[in-house]
Design a protein around this motif. Structure first.
Motif, PDB file in Angstrom:
ATOM      1  N   UNK A  17      27.209  21.749  82.388  1.00 42.13           N
ATOM      2  CA  UNK A  17      26.837  20.805  81.333  1.00 42.13           C
ATOM      3  C   UNK A  17      25.539  21.273  80.686  1.00 42.13           C
ATOM      4  N   UNK A  18      25.520  21.290  79.356  1.00 40.62           N
ATOM      5  CA  UNK A  18      24.333  21.670  78.593  1.00 40.62           C
ATOM      6  C   UNK A  18      23.708  20.428  77.994  1.00 40.62           C
ATOM      7  N   UNK A  19      22.396  20.346  78.046  1.00 42.81           N
ATOM      8  CA  UNK A  19      21.721  19.181  77.479  1.00 42.81           C
ATOM      9  C   UNK A  19      21.768  19.241  75.965  1.00 42.81           C
ATOM     10  N   UNK A  20      22.086  18.112  75.362  1.00 40.89           N
ATOM     11  CA  UNK A  20      22.054  17.959  73.913  1.00 40.89           C
ATOM     12  C   UNK A  20      21.787  16.484  73.641  1.00 40.89           C
ATOM     13  N   UNK A  21      20.907  16.153  72.689  1.00 43.96           N
ATOM     14  CA  UNK A  21      20.583  14.746  72.462  1.00 43.96           C
ATOM     15  C   UNK A  21      21.712  13.928  71.842  1.00 43.96           C
ATOM     16  N   UNK A  22      22.708  14.577  71.244  1.00 49.33           N
ATOM     17  CA  UNK A  22      23.729  13.834  70.523  1.00 49.33           C
ATOM     18  C   UNK A  22      25.162  14.096  70.971  1.00 49.33           C
ATOM     19  N   UNK A  23      25.471  15.315  71.379  1.00 53.74           N
ATOM     20  CA  UNK A  23      26.854  15.686  71.664  1.00 53.74           C
ATOM     21  C   UNK A  23      27.033  16.099  73.117  1.00 53.74           C
ATOM     22  N   UNK A  24      28.190  15.792  73.709  1.00 49.71           N
ATOM     23  CA  UNK A  24      28.495  16.350  75.022  1.00 49.71           C
ATOM     24  C   UNK A  24      28.817  17.840  74.869  1.00 49.71           C
ATOM     25  N   UNK A  25      28.102  18.683  75.612  1.00 48.80           N
ATOM     26  CA  UNK A  25      28.304  20.125  75.511  1.00 48.80           C
ATOM     27  C   UNK A  25      28.419  20.733  76.909  1.00 48.80           C
ATOM     28  N   UNK A  26      29.331  21.691  77.028  1.00 49.76           N
ATOM     29  CA  UNK A  26      29.559  22.388  78.287  1.00 49.76           C
ATOM     30  C   UNK A  26      29.734  23.874  77.994  1.00 49.76           C
ATOM     31  N   UNK A  27      29.433  24.699  79.002  1.00 55.57           N
ATOM     32  CA  UNK A  27      29.677  26.129  78.927  1.00 55.57           C
ATOM     33  C   UNK A  27      30.644  26.508  80.034  1.00 55.57           C
ATOM     34  N   UNK A  28      31.644  27.309  79.693  1.00 54.62           N
ATOM     35  CA  UNK A  28      32.582  27.861  80.665  1.00 54.62           C
ATOM     36  C   UNK A  28      32.031  29.217  81.098  1.00 54.62           C
ATOM     37  N   UNK A  29      31.881  29.408  82.411  1.00 52.11           N
ATOM     38  CA  UNK A  29      31.366  30.664  82.948  1.00 52.11           C
ATOM     39  C   UNK A  29      32.389  31.285  83.886  1.00 52.11           C
ATOM     40  N   UNK A  30      32.364  32.614  83.989  1.00 53.49           N
ATOM     41  CA  UNK A  30      33.244  33.286  84.939  1.00 53.49           C
ATOM     42  C   UNK A  30      32.639  33.236  86.340  1.00 53.49           C
ATOM     43  N   UNK A  31      33.273  33.907  87.289  1.00 50.51           N
ATOM     44  CA  UNK A  31      32.810  33.865  88.673  1.00 50.51           C
ATOM     45  C   UNK A  31      31.439  34.498  88.848  1.00 50.51           C
ATOM     46  N   UNK A  32      30.998  35.342  87.905  1.00 46.06           N
ATOM     47  CA  UNK A  32      29.679  35.979  87.940  1.00 46.06           C
ATOM     48  C   UNK A  32      28.640  35.183  87.163  1.00 46.06           C
ATOM     49  N   UNK A  33      28.995  33.980  86.744  1.00 45.42           N
ATOM     50  CA  UNK A  33      28.145  33.072  85.974  1.00 45.42           C
ATOM     51  C   UNK A  33      27.762  33.640  84.607  1.00 45.42           C
TER      52      UNK A  33
END
Length: 121
Positions: A17-33
């Motif tokens: 989960x990425x912080x954002x003041x207005x929108x829900x945001x996420x980053x997809x990472x592989x097994x090596x982050x």
């Protein structure tokens, strides 16, 4: 951070989960982050009388390549039952491990934005 394993014991990747003041945001990472994709939700996730789409985007957030959707299932189902319908749309040639991570992201989005109670956990 959500760790996705497939098969159990083998890390497929992560949903961060990425912080954002207005929108829900996420980053997809592989097994090596390493960052692979972004997921960006709408300003309002109430979904009253309509579908709610979380867009799957490239890392620069310029191109949309898919989406995770919570489908509006009608007034009776939303008020009187605890069921929800979700759909995931991604390119057919996307790596199967990334598809597994997207399923994990769908569960996380459901838990964070659409479940009314965490009493059962």
């Amino acid at each position: 951070m959500l760790e996705v394993q497939s098969p159990p014991g083998t890390i497929a990747g992560y949903v961060v989960q990425n912080w954002d003041p207005f929108l829900p945001k996420f980053t997809i990472q592989n097994e090596s982050k390493e960052d692979l994709l972004k997921i960006i939700g709408p300003y309002a996730t109430c979904g009253c009388f309509e579908d709610v789409d979380f867009e799957v985007k490239t890392l620069n957030e310029m191109s949309t390549i898919g989406k995770i959707s919570k489908y509006w299932s009608g007034f009776v189902n939303n008020v009187f039952t605890n069921t929800a319908n979700f759909g995931i749309q991604v390119p057919v040639d996307l790596d199967v491990r990334i598809k597994a991570i997207m399923i994990g992201a769908c569960f996380l989005i459901d838990l964070m934005f659409f479940e009314n109670s965490l009493d059962g956990l």
